[in-house]
Design an enzyme around this catalytic site. Structure first.
Site, PDB file in Angstrom:
ATOM      1  N   SER A   1       0.837  -1.203   0.000  1.00  0.00           N
ATOM      2  CA  SER A   1       0.000   0.000   0.000  1.00  0.00           C
ATOM      3  C   SER A   1       0.868   1.248   0.000  1.00  0.00           C
ATOM      4  O   SER A   1       1.610   1.501   0.955  1.00  0.00           O
ATOM      5  CB  SER A   1      -0.907   0.008   1.227  1.00  0.00           C
ATOM      6  OG  SER A   1      -1.434   1.312   1.402  1.00  0.00           O
TER       7      SER A   1
ATOM      8  N   HIS B   1      -1.343  -1.532  -4.031  1.00  0.00           N
ATOM      9  CA  HIS B   1      -2.611  -1.193  -3.376  1.00  0.00           C
ATOM     10  C   HIS B   1      -2.685   0.333  -3.234  1.00  0.00           C
ATOM     11  O   HIS B   1      -1.800   0.953  -2.657  1.00  0.00           O
ATOM     12  CB  HIS B   1      -2.646  -1.874  -2.005  1.00  0.00           C
ATOM     13  CG  HIS B   1      -3.928  -1.721  -1.253  1.00  0.00           C
ATOM     14  ND1 HIS B   1      -5.018  -2.546  -1.443  1.00  0.00           N
ATOM     15  CD2 HIS B   1      -4.302  -0.837  -0.284  1.00  0.00           C
ATOM     16  CE1 HIS B   1      -5.997  -2.194  -0.617  1.00  0.00           C
ATOM     17  NE2 HIS B   1      -5.591  -1.150   0.095  1.00  0.00           N
TER      18      HIS B   1
ATOM     19  N   ASP C   1      -4.928   3.428  -1.909  1.00  0.00           N
ATOM     20  CA  ASP C   1      -6.021   3.780  -0.995  1.00  0.00           C
ATOM     21  C   ASP C   1      -6.572   5.161  -1.303  1.00  0.00           C
ATOM     22  O   ASP C   1      -5.856   6.149  -1.189  1.00  0.00           O
ATOM     23  CB  ASP C   1      -5.491   3.798   0.447  1.00  0.00           C
ATOM     24  CG  ASP C   1      -5.184   2.406   0.953  1.00  0.00           C
ATOM     25  OD1 ASP C   1      -6.111   1.581   0.993  1.00  0.00           O
ATOM     26  OD2 ASP C   1      -4.021   2.146   1.313  1.00  0.00           O
TER      27      ASP C   1
ATOM     28  N   MET D   1      -9.248   8.004  -0.165  1.00  0.00           N
ATOM     29  CA  MET D   1     -10.086   8.408   0.979  1.00  0.00           C
ATOM     30  C   MET D   1     -10.684   9.783   0.714  1.00  0.00           C
ATOM     31  O   MET D   1      -9.992  10.664   0.208  1.00  0.00           O
ATOM     32  CB  MET D   1      -9.233   8.489   2.237  1.00  0.00           C
ATOM     33  CG  MET D   1      -8.472   7.226   2.539  1.00  0.00           C
ATOM     34  SD  MET D   1      -7.567   7.426   4.081  1.00  0.00           S
ATOM     35  CE  MET D   1      -6.631   5.896   4.082  1.00  0.00           C
TER      36      MET D   1
ATOM     37  N   HIS E   1      -8.416   0.758  -3.689  1.00  0.00           N
ATOM     38  CA  HIS E   1      -9.311   0.580  -2.541  1.00  0.00           C
ATOM     39  C   HIS E   1     -10.027   1.900  -2.279  1.00  0.00           C
ATOM     40  O   HIS E   1      -9.438   2.837  -1.741  1.00  0.00           O
ATOM     41  CB  HIS E   1      -8.447   0.141  -1.332  1.00  0.00           C
ATOM     42  CG  HIS E   1      -9.204  -0.020  -0.057  1.00  0.00           C
ATOM     43  ND1 HIS E   1      -8.578  -0.130   1.172  1.00  0.00           N
ATOM     44  CD2 HIS E   1     -10.540  -0.117   0.208  1.00  0.00           C
ATOM     45  CE1 HIS E   1      -9.481  -0.280   2.124  1.00  0.00           C
ATOM     46  NE2 HIS E   1     -10.675  -0.270   1.575  1.00  0.00           N
TER      47      HIS E   1
ATOM     48  N   MET F   1     -12.237   4.173  -0.298  1.00  0.00           N
ATOM     49  CA  MET F   1     -12.875   4.399   1.003  1.00  0.00           C
ATOM     50  C   MET F   1     -13.636   5.703   0.861  1.00  0.00           C
ATOM     51  O   MET F   1     -13.217   6.751   1.382  1.00  0.00           O
ATOM     52  CB  MET F   1     -11.812   4.456   2.101  1.00  0.00           C
ATOM     53  CG  MET F   1     -11.264   3.082   2.449  1.00  0.00           C
ATOM     54  SD  MET F   1      -9.715   3.175   3.361  1.00  0.00           S
ATOM     55  CE  MET F   1      -8.592   3.277   1.985  1.00  0.00           C
TER      56      MET F   1
ATOM     57  N   MET G   1     -11.347  -5.862   6.046  1.00  0.00           N
ATOM     58  CA  MET G   1     -10.466  -4.916   6.743  1.00  0.00           C
ATOM     59  C   MET G   1     -10.077  -5.476   8.111  1.00  0.00           C
ATOM     60  O   MET G   1     -10.933  -5.985   8.834  1.00  0.00           O
ATOM     61  CB  MET G   1     -11.165  -3.566   6.957  1.00  0.00           C
ATOM     62  CG  MET G   1     -11.410  -2.738   5.709  1.00  0.00           C
ATOM     63  SD  MET G   1      -9.931  -2.135   4.853  1.00  0.00           S
ATOM     64  CE  MET G   1      -9.050  -1.264   6.136  1.00  0.00           C
TER      65      MET G   1
ATOM     66  N   GLY H   1      -8.893   4.105   7.212  1.00  0.00           N
ATOM     67  CA  GLY H   1      -8.643   5.546   7.359  1.00  0.00           C
ATOM     68  C   GLY H   1      -7.188   5.928   7.536  1.00  0.00           C
ATOM     69  O   GLY H   1      -6.785   7.001   7.106  1.00  0.00           O
ATOM     70  N   PHE H   2      -6.409   5.037   8.136  1.00  0.00           N
ATOM     71  CA  PHE H   2      -5.014   5.395   8.404  1.00  0.00           C
ATOM     72  C   PHE H   2      -4.114   4.173   8.302  1.00  0.00           C
ATOM     73  O   PHE H   2      -4.536   3.063   8.627  1.00  0.00           O
ATOM     74  CB  PHE H   2      -4.867   5.988   9.814  1.00  0.00           C
ATOM     75  CG  PHE H   2      -5.720   7.200  10.022  1.00  0.00           C
ATOM     76  CD1 PHE H   2      -5.288   8.453   9.593  1.00  0.00           C
ATOM     77  CD2 PHE H   2      -6.971   7.092  10.602  1.00  0.00           C
ATOM     78  CE1 PHE H   2      -6.090   9.578   9.752  1.00  0.00           C
ATOM     79  CE2 PHE H   2      -7.791   8.208  10.771  1.00  0.00           C
ATOM     80  CZ  PHE H   2      -7.344   9.453  10.351  1.00  0.00           C
TER      81      PHE H   2
ATOM     82  N   ASP I   1      -6.378  -6.263   4.969  1.00  0.00           N
ATOM     83  CA  ASP I   1      -5.778  -4.937   4.866  1.00  0.00           C
ATOM     84  C   ASP I   1      -5.825  -4.253   6.220  1.00  0.00           C
ATOM     85  O   ASP I   1      -6.890  -4.032   6.773  1.00  0.00           O
ATOM     86  CB  ASP I   1      -6.578  -4.127   3.823  1.00  0.00           C
ATOM     87  CG  ASP I   1      -6.035  -2.725   3.607  1.00  0.00           C
ATOM     88  OD1 ASP I   1      -4.918  -2.425   4.075  1.00  0.00           O
ATOM     89  OD2 ASP I   1      -6.745  -1.927   2.961  1.00  0.00           O
ATOM     90  N   GLY I   2      -4.622  -3.930   6.720  1.00  0.00           N
ATOM     91  CA  GLY I   2      -4.530  -3.170   7.960  1.00  0.00           C
ATOM     92  C   GLY I   2      -3.753  -3.896   9.032  1.00  0.00           C
ATOM     93  O   GLY I   2      -4.135  -4.984   9.467  1.00  0.00           O
TER      94      GLY I   2
ATOM     95  N   GLY J   1       1.288  -1.824   4.262  1.00  0.00           N
ATOM     96  CA  GLY J   1       1.742  -0.457   4.003  1.00  0.00           C
ATOM     97  C   GLY J   1       2.999  -0.158   4.786  1.00  0.00           C
ATOM     98  O   GLY J   1       4.116  -0.248   4.272  1.00  0.00           O
TER      99      GLY J   1
END
Ligand code: DX5
Ligand code: ZN
Length: 217
Positions: A7, A32, A34, A36, A65, A67, A136, A141-142, A174-175, A196
């Site tokens: 990511s 990946h 992201d 947002m 992705h 969001m 997730m 978000g972060f 993811d995460g 990430g």
């Protein structure tokens, strides 16, 4: 072989091109990305112009992705900017079926994503219509958060659902994935692993090598 999808949210944007080249050299095939919007999640990241710009320079598979609220509004833009796969959150729209169809109409792969609080059953009706389900493992978000262990139980349930239906749907996590839990994520049933901060801190090539080793034992 399980797939690693680095990511770029944790990249050093000053050196983004250079860092993507380094990823390519490791043999990794996915990236990946992201997106947002500051509404679906509190933060704002980047969007179409970044994807279009990267698209001119790399053939990596762009796993985008979204969001964002009401992703149906932006399917065309992300498809045209160069996404290979568009993943959207089912919590962000009441037009899930239509959005899947719209993504397909551009010849792109489709993924649906669920937040930690969303039961896997909510994704169930769409499993045979999509290429991937993104479970997730942190609140979206972060980057740099800790994995929520209960989310891996959802991965187990999701893998069971996919298998019971005889489907080949990919399951992405993811995460908070790092060297110390990548193996657990795979054991739970994930076959596409996003990372990430675990990829972009210190030495990218070394991190990728270690993650791939854990993921493909
Ligand atoms: C978070 C994003 C993730 C993020 C993961 O909302 O969807 O893709 O980049 O970052 P790490 O791997 O650092 O948790
Ligand atoms: Zn993501």
């Amino acid at each position: 072989m399980n797939i690693l999808s680095p990511s770029i949210l944790s990249a050093d944007f000053w050196r983004l091109g250079e860092q993507i080249r380094e990823i390519e050299r490791t043999g990794v095939k996915y990236l990946h990305i992201d997106v947002m919007d500051g509404l679906f999640v509190p933060s704002i990241s980047y969007g179409m112009p970044l994807i279009a710009s990267l698209r001119k320079h790399t053939d990596l598979f762009f796993d985008v992705h979204l969001m964002i609220e009401r992703p149906e509004r932006y399917v065309k833009d992300f498809a045209e900017s160069g996404a290979d796969m568009i993943n959207f959150h089912i919590e962000g729209t009441d037009q899930i079926g239509e959005t899947i169809k719209a993504i397909r109409s551009y010849g792109k792969k489709v993924g649906i994503a669920i937040k930690p609080g969303t039961p896997v059953e909510e994704a169930e009706p769409y499993l045979d219509l999509v290429d991937m389900v993104l479970v997730m493992t942190v609140e979206p978000g972060f980057g740099g958060q800790k994995l929520i262990p209960e989310c891996l139980d959802k991965v187990v349930l999701m893998r069971r659902m996919v298998e019971e239906r005889g489907l080949s749907t990919d399951i992405q996590v993811d995460g908070g994935i790092a060297i110390d839990n990548a193996e657990r994520a795979v054991e739970a049933g994930a076959n596409v692993i996003v990372a990430g901060s675990a990829v972009f801190k210190n030495d990218i090539s070394v991190n990728i090598k270690e993650l791939l080793h854990k993921m493909n034992k």
